[in-house]
Design a protein around this motif. Sequence first.
Motif, PDB file in Angstrom:
ATOM      1  N   VAL A 168     -27.918 -53.034  61.846  1.00 58.88           N
ATOM      2  CA  VAL A 168     -27.085 -53.002  63.060  1.00 58.88           C
ATOM      3  C   VAL A 168     -27.963 -53.226  64.294  1.00 58.88           C
ATOM      4  O   VAL A 168     -27.578 -53.937  65.228  1.00 58.88           O
ATOM      5  CB  VAL A 168     -26.302 -51.673  63.171  1.00 58.88           C
ATOM      6  CG1 VAL A 168     -25.367 -51.710  64.370  1.00 58.88           C
ATOM      7  CG2 VAL A 168     -25.493 -51.436  61.916  1.00 58.88           C
ATOM      8  N   ASP A 227      -9.657 -44.763  71.677  1.00 58.98           N
ATOM      9  CA  ASP A 227      -8.786 -45.788  71.098  1.00 58.98           C
ATOM     10  C   ASP A 227      -9.238 -47.152  71.613  1.00 58.98           C
ATOM     11  O   ASP A 227      -9.411 -47.328  72.817  1.00 58.98           O
ATOM     12  CB  ASP A 227      -7.333 -45.564  71.530  1.00 58.98           C
ATOM     13  CG  ASP A 227      -6.657 -44.484  70.698  1.00 58.98           C
ATOM     14  OD1 ASP A 227      -7.222 -44.102  69.645  1.00 58.98           O
ATOM     15  OD2 ASP A 227      -5.584 -44.019  71.097  1.00 58.98           O
ATOM     16  N   ILE A 228      -9.412 -48.089  70.705  1.00 54.66           N
ATOM     17  CA  ILE A 228      -9.819 -49.430  71.109  1.00 54.66           C
ATOM     18  C   ILE A 228      -8.599 -50.336  70.998  1.00 54.66           C
ATOM     19  O   ILE A 228      -8.215 -50.758  69.912  1.00 54.66           O
ATOM     20  CB  ILE A 228     -11.003 -49.925  70.262  1.00 54.66           C
ATOM     21  CG1 ILE A 228     -12.152 -48.956  70.511  1.00 54.66           C
ATOM     22  CG2 ILE A 228     -11.369 -51.364  70.623  1.00 54.66           C
ATOM     23  CD1 ILE A 228     -13.396 -49.223  69.808  1.00 54.66           C
ATOM     24  N   ARG A 260     -18.972 -45.430  64.106  1.00 52.65           N
ATOM     25  CA  ARG A 260     -19.115 -45.586  65.560  1.00 52.65           C
ATOM     26  C   ARG A 260     -20.436 -45.011  66.055  1.00 52.65           C
ATOM     27  O   ARG A 260     -21.043 -45.556  66.978  1.00 52.65           O
ATOM     28  CB  ARG A 260     -17.943 -44.922  66.266  1.00 52.65           C
ATOM     29  CG  ARG A 260     -16.630 -45.652  66.006  1.00 52.65           C
ATOM     30  CD  ARG A 260     -15.527 -45.097  66.879  1.00 52.65           C
ATOM     31  NE  ARG A 260     -14.263 -45.753  66.598  1.00 52.65           N
ATOM     32  CZ  ARG A 260     -13.260 -45.845  67.462  1.00 52.65           C
ATOM     33  NH1 ARG A 260     -13.373 -45.311  68.657  1.00 52.65           N
ATOM     34  NH2 ARG A 260     -12.148 -46.442  67.136  1.00 52.65           N
ATOM     35  N   TRP A 264     -15.405 -55.086  70.526  1.00 48.47           N
ATOM     36  CA  TRP A 264     -15.511 -53.867  69.705  1.00 48.47           C
ATOM     37  C   TRP A 264     -14.657 -54.006  68.449  1.00 48.47           C
ATOM     38  O   TRP A 264     -15.006 -53.491  67.388  1.00 48.47           O
ATOM     39  CB  TRP A 264     -15.057 -52.632  70.486  1.00 48.47           C
ATOM     40  CG  TRP A 264     -16.081 -51.978  71.368  1.00 48.47           C
ATOM     41  CD1 TRP A 264     -15.922 -51.659  72.686  1.00 48.47           C
ATOM     42  CD2 TRP A 264     -17.399 -51.517  71.009  1.00 48.47           C
ATOM     43  NE1 TRP A 264     -17.060 -51.042  73.166  1.00 48.47           N
ATOM     44  CE2 TRP A 264     -17.976 -50.944  72.162  1.00 48.47           C
ATOM     45  CE3 TRP A 264     -18.135 -51.539  69.827  1.00 48.47           C
ATOM     46  CZ2 TRP A 264     -19.259 -50.392  72.164  1.00 48.47           C
ATOM     47  CZ3 TRP A 264     -19.413 -50.998  69.840  1.00 48.47           C
ATOM     48  CH2 TRP A 264     -19.952 -50.436  70.986  1.00 48.47           C
ATOM     49  N   LYS A 265     -13.528 -54.724  68.578  1.00 45.71           N
ATOM     50  CA  LYS A 265     -12.620 -54.872  67.431  1.00 45.71           C
ATOM     51  C   LYS A 265     -13.278 -55.608  66.276  1.00 45.71           C
ATOM     52  O   LYS A 265     -12.883 -55.449  65.132  1.00 45.71           O
ATOM     53  CB  LYS A 265     -11.378 -55.657  67.857  1.00 45.71           C
ATOM     54  CG  LYS A 265     -10.485 -54.882  68.766  1.00 45.71           C
ATOM     55  CD  LYS A 265      -9.409 -55.763  69.335  1.00 45.71           C
ATOM     56  CE  LYS A 265      -8.794 -55.055  70.515  1.00 45.71           C
ATOM     57  NZ  LYS A 265      -8.350 -55.965  71.537  1.00 45.71           N
ATOM     58  N   LEU A 266     -14.263 -56.416  66.603  1.00 46.95           N
ATOM     59  CA  LEU A 266     -14.962 -57.153  65.554  1.00 46.95           C
ATOM     60  C   LEU A 266     -15.840 -56.225  64.718  1.00 46.95           C
ATOM     61  O   LEU A 266     -15.955 -56.391  63.516  1.00 46.95           O
ATOM     62  CB  LEU A 266     -15.904 -58.181  66.194  1.00 46.95           C
ATOM     63  CG  LEU A 266     -15.425 -59.581  66.512  1.00 46.95           C
ATOM     64  CD1 LEU A 266     -16.578 -60.375  67.080  1.00 46.95           C
ATOM     65  CD2 LEU A 266     -14.899 -60.268  65.278  1.00 46.95           C
ATOM     66  N   VAL A 267     -16.500 -55.305  65.393  1.00 46.14           N
ATOM     67  CA  VAL A 267     -17.558 -54.549  64.709  1.00 46.14           C
ATOM     68  C   VAL A 267     -17.176 -53.123  64.329  1.00 46.14           C
ATOM     69  O   VAL A 267     -17.671 -52.600  63.332  1.00 46.14           O
ATOM     70  CB  VAL A 267     -18.853 -54.539  65.555  1.00 46.14           C
ATOM     71  CG1 VAL A 267     -19.451 -55.920  65.634  1.00 46.14           C
ATOM     72  CG2 VAL A 267     -18.629 -53.989  66.955  1.00 46.14           C
ATOM     73  N   VAL A 268     -16.271 -52.513  65.110  1.00 46.42           N
ATOM     74  CA  VAL A 268     -15.958 -51.099  64.845  1.00 46.42           C
ATOM     75  C   VAL A 268     -15.437 -50.845  63.422  1.00 46.42           C
ATOM     76  O   VAL A 268     -15.830 -49.851  62.801  1.00 46.42           O
ATOM     77  CB  VAL A 268     -14.983 -50.549  65.920  1.00 46.42           C
ATOM     78  CG1 VAL A 268     -14.310 -49.269  65.458  1.00 46.42           C
ATOM     79  CG2 VAL A 268     -15.747 -50.300  67.217  1.00 46.42           C
ATOM     80  N   PRO A 269     -14.583 -51.728  62.862  1.00 47.68           N
ATOM     81  CA  PRO A 269     -14.103 -51.421  61.516  1.00 47.68           C
ATOM     82  C   PRO A 269     -15.205 -51.400  60.450  1.00 47.68           C
ATOM     83  O   PRO A 269     -14.997 -50.863  59.370  1.00 47.68           O
ATOM     84  CB  PRO A 269     -13.111 -52.558  61.219  1.00 47.68           C
ATOM     85  CG  PRO A 269     -12.675 -53.052  62.550  1.00 47.68           C
ATOM     86  CD  PRO A 269     -13.885 -52.902  63.421  1.00 47.68           C
ATOM     87  N   HIS A 270     -16.346 -51.984  60.753  1.00 47.32           N
ATOM     88  CA  HIS A 270     -17.331 -52.158  59.686  1.00 47.32           C
ATOM     89  C   HIS A 270     -18.506 -51.201  59.730  1.00 47.32           C
ATOM     90  O   HIS A 270     -19.339 -51.205  58.825  1.00 47.32           O
ATOM     91  CB  HIS A 270     -17.829 -53.607  59.697  1.00 47.32           C
ATOM     92  CG  HIS A 270     -16.705 -54.560  59.536  1.00 47.32           C
ATOM     93  ND1 HIS A 270     -16.046 -54.701  58.337  1.00 47.32           N
ATOM     94  CD2 HIS A 270     -16.075 -55.370  60.406  1.00 47.32           C
ATOM     95  CE1 HIS A 270     -15.063 -55.579  58.490  1.00 47.32           C
ATOM     96  NE2 HIS A 270     -15.065 -55.986  59.735  1.00 47.32           N
ATOM     97  N   ARG A 271     -18.607 -50.424  60.765  1.00 46.24           N
ATOM     98  CA  ARG A 271     -19.719 -49.480  60.851  1.00 46.24           C
ATOM     99  C   ARG A 271     -19.246 -48.197  61.516  1.00 46.24           C
ATOM    100  O   ARG A 271     -18.347 -48.226  62.353  1.00 46.24           O
ATOM    101  CB  ARG A 271     -20.855 -50.069  61.699  1.00 46.24           C
ATOM    102  CG  ARG A 271     -21.718 -51.023  60.934  1.00 46.24           C
ATOM    103  CD  ARG A 271     -22.591 -50.298  59.936  1.00 46.24           C
ATOM    104  NE  ARG A 271     -23.301 -51.247  59.110  1.00 46.24           N
ATOM    105  CZ  ARG A 271     -24.293 -50.917  58.288  1.00 46.24           C
ATOM    106  NH1 ARG A 271     -24.655 -49.668  58.160  1.00 46.24           N
ATOM    107  NH2 ARG A 271     -24.890 -51.830  57.571  1.00 46.24           N
ATOM    108  N   GLU A 325     -19.225 -55.028  75.437  1.00 48.45           N
ATOM    109  CA  GLU A 325     -18.283 -55.167  74.307  1.00 48.45           C
ATOM    110  C   GLU A 325     -16.831 -55.036  74.767  1.00 48.45           C
ATOM    111  O   GLU A 325     -15.942 -55.658  74.181  1.00 48.45           O
ATOM    112  CB  GLU A 325     -18.560 -54.110  73.237  1.00 48.45           C
ATOM    113  CG  GLU A 325     -19.981 -54.079  72.717  1.00 48.45           C
ATOM    114  CD  GLU A 325     -20.290 -55.165  71.690  1.00 48.45           C
ATOM    115  OE1 GLU A 325     -19.368 -55.872  71.260  1.00 48.45           O
ATOM    116  OE2 GLU A 325     -21.485 -55.298  71.342  1.00 48.45           O
ATOM    117  N   LEU A 377     -23.105 -47.576  65.694  1.00 40.54           N
ATOM    118  CA  LEU A 377     -23.023 -48.661  66.682  1.00 40.54           C
ATOM    119  C   LEU A 377     -23.605 -48.225  68.030  1.00 40.54           C
ATOM    120  O   LEU A 377     -24.328 -48.981  68.676  1.00 40.54           O
ATOM    121  CB  LEU A 377     -21.570 -49.114  66.848  1.00 40.54           C
ATOM    122  CG  LEU A 377     -20.943 -49.782  65.616  1.00 40.54           C
ATOM    123  CD1 LEU A 377     -19.440 -49.955  65.801  1.00 40.54           C
ATOM    124  CD2 LEU A 377     -21.597 -51.124  65.343  1.00 40.54           C
TER     125      LEU A 377
END
Lengths: 287, 308
Positions: free
Chosen positions: A4, A285-286, A107, A98-105, A92, A110
Amino acid sequence: MLSVISAEALKFTRHRATWGLVWIWPIGLTLIWLLAIGAELSGAGGEAGGDGRGGPTAAGWIADNVGFWSVPGHTFGRYIIGAFVAVVFAGEYGWNTWKLVVPHRARNTLIAAKYAIAFILMAIGFTLAALLFNLFGWLEDVVTGDSIPAGITAGALLKAHGAGALAALPAVLLTMAYVSLAAILTRSTVAALVIGLVVTTVEQLFFNFAPMFEPYAPSLVSTFYQVLPGYHVANAASVISQGRVVEIPFQSGAFSTSIATSLAMVGAWTFAMVALTFWSFRRQDIN
Amino acid sequence: MSAADSPVVELESLGKTYGSGARAVRAVQDVTISVAPGEVYGFLGPNGAGKSTTIRMLLGLIAPSAGRIRLMGRDLASDPSVLRHVGSLVDGGNFYPFLSGRRNLEVLARTHGGGQERIDSLLDQVGLAKDGRRKVKGYSTGMRQRLGVAAALLNDPDIVILDEPANGLDAAGIQEMRALIRRLAAEEGKSVFLSSHLLHEVQQMCDRVAIISQGVVIRESTIADLLRQDDGLIVEAQPLDTAQSALESRWRCTRNGVALHVQAPRDDAPEIVRRLVGAGVELFGLSAEQRNLEEVFLSMTQPEAANA
């Protein structure tokens, strides 16, 4: 975590904010020195043979040549640091990424990676600038014929650079903490930048001018000095770089504290704001 | 039900309320749906119906106010790492504008912790092989959308969540997207959960759909069931007046051009045929009324528009 951080590095080493706010230190310093040395050699800057720069002693020469480390802790330097941190943390939201990366790591990962990359890039920028400042000081003395005192060793230089970097650290970390928190709470680069500027300026103004108000509210001013981080940042830097505590001449008597107290206060403020940044982002909330 | 047949996406009484007290706004209420492995599931609803809020909750971007989300059988709230099995395209593919399309995918691959080796093939798959080294800020909306699909597939997910995947695409692009989504489900066994306002596309792509209106799921069914008008039969007969007279004593009948619309369940078809034959009417056709998805959608979400 390392992957990351490397993702953040891929992003920010190519971003113009990194060029304008981090790489600007070594690049700008080089340009300024080239102009100055050009002027000096062409005679516009005075006679060759010495400008009084440096001192007759090795300690004085070293102190002058690691002087760049005072920049990150200076109010102007902190503005630049704040601007970079605002871009790293609030960018971001502006790019809506943020929507690109938040689901995958996680928080926390990040945010931790953002602290890491902001610190690493600034550390590289400031270290390069400090080393260039040192190199240019030596070159200038060589070119202009100023004597370089005997007894300067690589070890002594490194030690001085280390002390300079350590002295700058409390101000850098505190600024990062202010601005990162502002970025996460406001979700705006501009707002984070403005808050960073205002807080840093107020902190500096309070440190410089609060003694003037001491006759009107002695206990309040004294309490603020002890509780707010401004004095402690200056005190820690002073003790680390010069070996002496900062004394504030209150009418009721000089005020000073130990470096341990100052480091604890700066550490507490930094920790509290960083923890609040993590906590806020975890709950955010994003949309 | 075996593990292989267990739903990969389960939303149970999911709700989201913004604000509190008198100013509380319920964006999503009591949404319960499930998506089977390898299924293409459509999520339909007018603007502001709660589709995007539901998708954001599914991706862990928004915390639900109520209910539960299970992905691959794991509870999202207690085990958010399950999102590593999910690929997503939200908001038309927002990317770092100062990086090339390829670099953006590299950033994502590093963030995921994998997928670097798939970048070239994915760029090729979405038709961006030639433009991969251009900065994203110079991309058209359609190109960003394609890059978004590549990003969604980067971690080779089991579940693909696409929010309006056809947005900004031209007719050929929509056709390619449709083929890609079908291939993901049919050949790679991925489950696809997509929201769209292009009802024709949903009708062609999806196995099942949920229709959401004002935050509430008002219908969940297969496309075939949704389109079947349970209480409508079309009668093609001559003379039509005689046919109408023979049937209207029992069923509500309306003339529809050269045919007669009879409001009757499918099970009544034999009785209708008997009555028509008994009345001496020549019967040319009897079929269940079919509506397109748009009519069904409008009738459920905007009854007044559907009747207009």
